[in-house]
Motif scaffolding. Structure first.
Motif, PDB file in Angstrom:
ATOM      1  N   ASP A 175       0.855  -1.185   0.000  1.00  0.00           N
ATOM      2  CA  ASP A 175       0.000   0.000   0.000  1.00  0.00           C
ATOM      3  C   ASP A 175       0.891   1.234   0.000  1.00  0.00           C
ATOM      4  N   VAL A 176       1.376   1.619  -1.185  1.00  0.00           N
ATOM      5  CA  VAL A 176       2.193   2.819  -1.346  1.00  0.00           C
ATOM      6  C   VAL A 176       1.748   3.537  -2.616  1.00  0.00           C
ATOM      7  N   SER A 177       2.160   4.792  -2.734  1.00  0.00           N
ATOM      8  CA  SER A 177       1.794   5.598  -3.904  1.00  0.00           C
ATOM      9  C   SER A 177       2.924   5.745  -4.914  1.00  0.00           C
ATOM     10  N   TRP A 178       4.152   5.418  -4.479  1.00  0.00           N
ATOM     11  CA  TRP A 178       5.303   5.549  -5.369  1.00  0.00           C
ATOM     12  C   TRP A 178       5.991   4.192  -5.516  1.00  0.00           C
ATOM     13  N   VAL A 179       6.190   3.788  -6.774  1.00  0.00           N
ATOM     14  CA  VAL A 179       6.964   2.587  -7.092  1.00  0.00           C
ATOM     15  C   VAL A 179       8.142   3.060  -7.940  1.00  0.00           C
ATOM     16  N   LEU A 180       9.365   2.853  -7.441  1.00  0.00           N
ATOM     17  CA  LEU A 180      10.520   3.559  -7.981  1.00  0.00           C
ATOM     18  C   LEU A 180      11.571   2.589  -8.505  1.00  0.00           C
ATOM     19  N   PRO A 181      11.632   2.421  -9.828  1.00  0.00           N
ATOM     20  CA  PRO A 181      12.662   1.564 -10.410  1.00  0.00           C
ATOM     21  C   PRO A 181      13.982   2.308 -10.542  1.00  0.00           C
ATOM     22  N   ALA A 182      15.032   1.557 -10.763  1.00  0.00           N
ATOM     23  CA  ALA A 182      16.342   2.167 -10.969  1.00  0.00           C
ATOM     24  C   ALA A 182      16.519   2.683 -12.387  1.00  0.00           C
ATOM     25  N   HIS A 183      15.656   2.234 -13.300  1.00  0.00           N
ATOM     26  CA  HIS A 183      15.761   2.649 -14.695  1.00  0.00           C
ATOM     27  C   HIS A 183      14.363   3.003 -15.192  1.00  0.00           C
ATOM     28  N   GLY A 184      14.181   4.262 -15.574  1.00  0.00           N
ATOM     29  CA  GLY A 184      12.891   4.707 -16.062  1.00  0.00           C
ATOM     30  C   GLY A 184      12.226   5.686 -15.116  1.00  0.00           C
ATOM     31  N   ALA A 185      11.099   6.206 -15.553  1.00  0.00           N
ATOM     32  CA  ALA A 185      10.384   7.206 -14.777  1.00  0.00           C
ATOM     33  C   ALA A 185       9.763   6.609 -13.522  1.00  0.00           C
ATOM     34  N   PRO A 186       9.678   7.388 -12.441  1.00  0.00           N
ATOM     35  CA  PRO A 186       8.949   6.914 -11.255  1.00  0.00           C
ATOM     36  C   PRO A 186       7.503   6.576 -11.614  1.00  0.00           C
ATOM     37  N   TRP A 187       6.997   5.536 -10.982  1.00  0.00           N
ATOM     38  CA  TRP A 187       5.602   5.142 -11.160  1.00  0.00           C
ATOM     39  C   TRP A 187       4.808   5.706  -9.990  1.00  0.00           C
ATOM     40  N   HIS A 188       3.916   6.659 -10.283  1.00  0.00           N
ATOM     41  CA  HIS A 188       3.078   7.243  -9.240  1.00  0.00           C
ATOM     42  C   HIS A 188       1.703   6.603  -9.342  1.00  0.00           C
ATOM     43  N   GLY A 189       1.523   5.563  -8.561  1.00  0.00           N
ATOM     44  CA  GLY A 189       0.296   4.776  -8.586  1.00  0.00           C
ATOM     45  C   GLY A 189       0.512   3.527  -7.778  1.00  0.00           C
ATOM     46  N   SER A 190      -0.430   2.625  -7.818  1.00  0.00           N
ATOM     47  CA  SER A 190      -0.344   1.449  -6.962  1.00  0.00           C
ATOM     48  C   SER A 190       0.655   0.428  -7.506  1.00  0.00           C
ATOM     49  N   PRO A 191       1.339  -0.288  -6.619  1.00  0.00           N
ATOM     50  CA  PRO A 191       2.197  -1.370  -7.067  1.00  0.00           C
ATOM     51  C   PRO A 191       1.439  -2.437  -7.860  1.00  0.00           C
ATOM     52  N   ALA A 192       0.194  -2.704  -7.489  1.00  0.00           N
ATOM     53  CA  ALA A 192      -0.580  -3.714  -8.206  1.00  0.00           C
ATOM     54  C   ALA A 192      -0.727  -3.343  -9.675  1.00  0.00           C
ATOM     55  N   GLU A 193      -0.968  -2.057  -9.945  1.00  0.00           N
ATOM     56  CA  GLU A 193      -1.099  -1.606 -11.335  1.00  0.00           C
ATOM     57  C   GLU A 193       0.234  -1.726 -12.071  1.00  0.00           C
ATOM     58  N   ALA A 194       1.312  -1.375 -11.415  1.00  0.00           N
ATOM     59  CA  ALA A 194       2.614  -1.466 -12.044  1.00  0.00           C
ATOM     60  C   ALA A 194       2.981  -2.922 -12.334  1.00  0.00           C
ATOM     61  N   VAL A 195       2.726  -3.802 -11.375  1.00  0.00           N
ATOM     62  CA  VAL A 195       3.014  -5.216 -11.565  1.00  0.00           C
ATOM     63  C   VAL A 195       2.188  -5.800 -12.700  1.00  0.00           C
ATOM     64  N   ALA A 196       0.911  -5.443 -12.735  1.00  0.00           N
ATOM     65  CA  ALA A 196       0.049  -5.950 -13.812  1.00  0.00           C
ATOM     66  C   ALA A 196       0.565  -5.514 -15.175  1.00  0.00           C
ATOM     67  N   ALA A 197       1.014  -4.254 -15.285  1.00  0.00           N
ATOM     68  CA  ALA A 197       1.541  -3.773 -16.550  1.00  0.00           C
ATOM     69  C   ALA A 197       2.828  -4.495 -16.928  1.00  0.00           C
ATOM     70  N   ALA A 198       3.697  -4.736 -15.944  1.00  0.00           N
ATOM     71  CA  ALA A 198       4.938  -5.452 -16.208  1.00  0.00           C
ATOM     72  C   ALA A 198       4.670  -6.888 -16.638  1.00  0.00           C
ATOM     73  N   GLN A 199       3.665  -7.516 -16.053  1.00  0.00           N
ATOM     74  CA  GLN A 199       3.339  -8.890 -16.408  1.00  0.00           C
ATOM     75  C   GLN A 199       2.790  -8.989 -17.829  1.00  0.00           C
ATOM     76  N   VAL A 200       2.026  -7.983 -18.250  1.00  0.00           N
ATOM     77  CA  VAL A 200       1.541  -7.956 -19.614  1.00  0.00           C
ATOM     78  C   VAL A 200       2.711  -7.891 -20.608  1.00  0.00           C
ATOM     79  N   ALA A 201       3.775  -7.213 -20.200  1.00  0.00           N
ATOM     80  CA  ALA A 201       4.924  -7.027 -21.080  1.00  0.00           C
ATOM     81  C   ALA A 201       5.863  -8.226 -21.103  1.00  0.00           C
ATOM     82  N   LEU A 202       5.596  -9.249 -20.301  1.00  0.00           N
ATOM     83  CA  LEU A 202       6.486 -10.414 -20.272  1.00  0.00           C
ATOM     84  C   LEU A 202       6.541 -11.098 -21.634  1.00  0.00           C
TER      85      LEU A 202
END
Length: 236
Positions: A209-236
């Motif tokens: 339950d956080v608002s910022w998901v911060l990778p080492a490469h690329g723009a910060p993700w301002h949104g839920s981790p669940a949304e970021a994970v779902a997007a990453a899984q689609v890109a697999l």
């Protein structure tokens, strides 16, 4: 650059590191390339603080674009460097098992290596002494950072959850800019040692339950981790 209260970013969408700023001092996440030392000095000064206010450096893993100025910070300023036990040897020696590169495009790939040269990427020094951590540890550092094991990109890849900053720093668990193709958005990172394990590890982030998901490469993700994970899984 300030992202939110207590939360600052160094670098850019090619290589980024993060600072957690609290009244008790600073916790630093990753050390980029050696040339990011100058960026660190400027950001700390902008906060009205000194390098001596950095109480600890946590590495999300032991790759060369994450350890850049770590040994300088440790040896010259006495700052402890924390890394997962499974990546401790790599951080100390640079020995890394063969990894999967994945797709490449000439322009973005050359751009990454040119940036690495500008930031003294070939001069990173390995870390003579590290403090080993493991999954579930809450470190005695500003912000009470919690370690989340995410094996896959490397055996000791971790995320760092910092509740006071409303953020999780994910290292190369996934990226929002692919260094070798230039593609944007959440997706698997290149150079992963075990891509299948890395994909499975993403589920550990989805429930945070956080608002910022911060990778080492690329723009910060301002949104839920669940949304970021779902997007990453689609890109697999």
């Amino acid at each position: 650059m300030q992202l939110a209260p207590h939360l600052h970013r160094l670098g850019n969408d090619v290589v980024a590191t993060y600072l957690i700023d609290t009244p008790e001092g600073i916790t630093l996440i990753d050390a980029g390339f050696p040339g990011h030392w100058r960026d660190l000095q400027k950001e700390v000064a902008a906060l009205g603080k000194r390098i001596s206010d950095i109480k600890g450096l946590i590495l999300t893993h032991g790759d060369c674009d994450h350890i850049g100025f770590a040994e300088r910070l440790r040896s010259q300023h006495g700052v402890p460097v924390y890394v997962h036990a499974a990546d401790a040897d790599q951080a100390r020696t640079g020995e890394r098992p063969k990894a999967t590169t994945g797709p490449m495009r000439l322009g973005p790939t050359m751009g990454f290596f040119a940036y690495a040269l500008r930031k003294d990427g070939l001069r990173a020094k390995h870390i003579q002494q590290v403090v080993e951590v493991t999954d579930g540890d809450v470190l005695p550092l500003p912000g009470d950072p919690e370690i989340i094991g995410l094996p896959g990109h490397s055996p000791g890849s971790i995320a760092i959850h910092v509740a006071i900053a409303d953020a999780v720093m994910v290292g190369d668990a996934f990226v929002t800019r692919h260094l070798l193709t230039g593609r944007r958005g959440p997706q698997p990172a290149p150079f992963s040692q075990d891509p299948a394990a890395a994909a499975s590890s993403l589920e550990r982030l989805a429930g945070l339950d956080v608002s910022w998901v911060l990778p080492a490469h690329g723009a910060p993700w301002h949104g839920s981790p669940a949304e970021a994970v779902a997007a990453a899984q689609v890109a697999l």
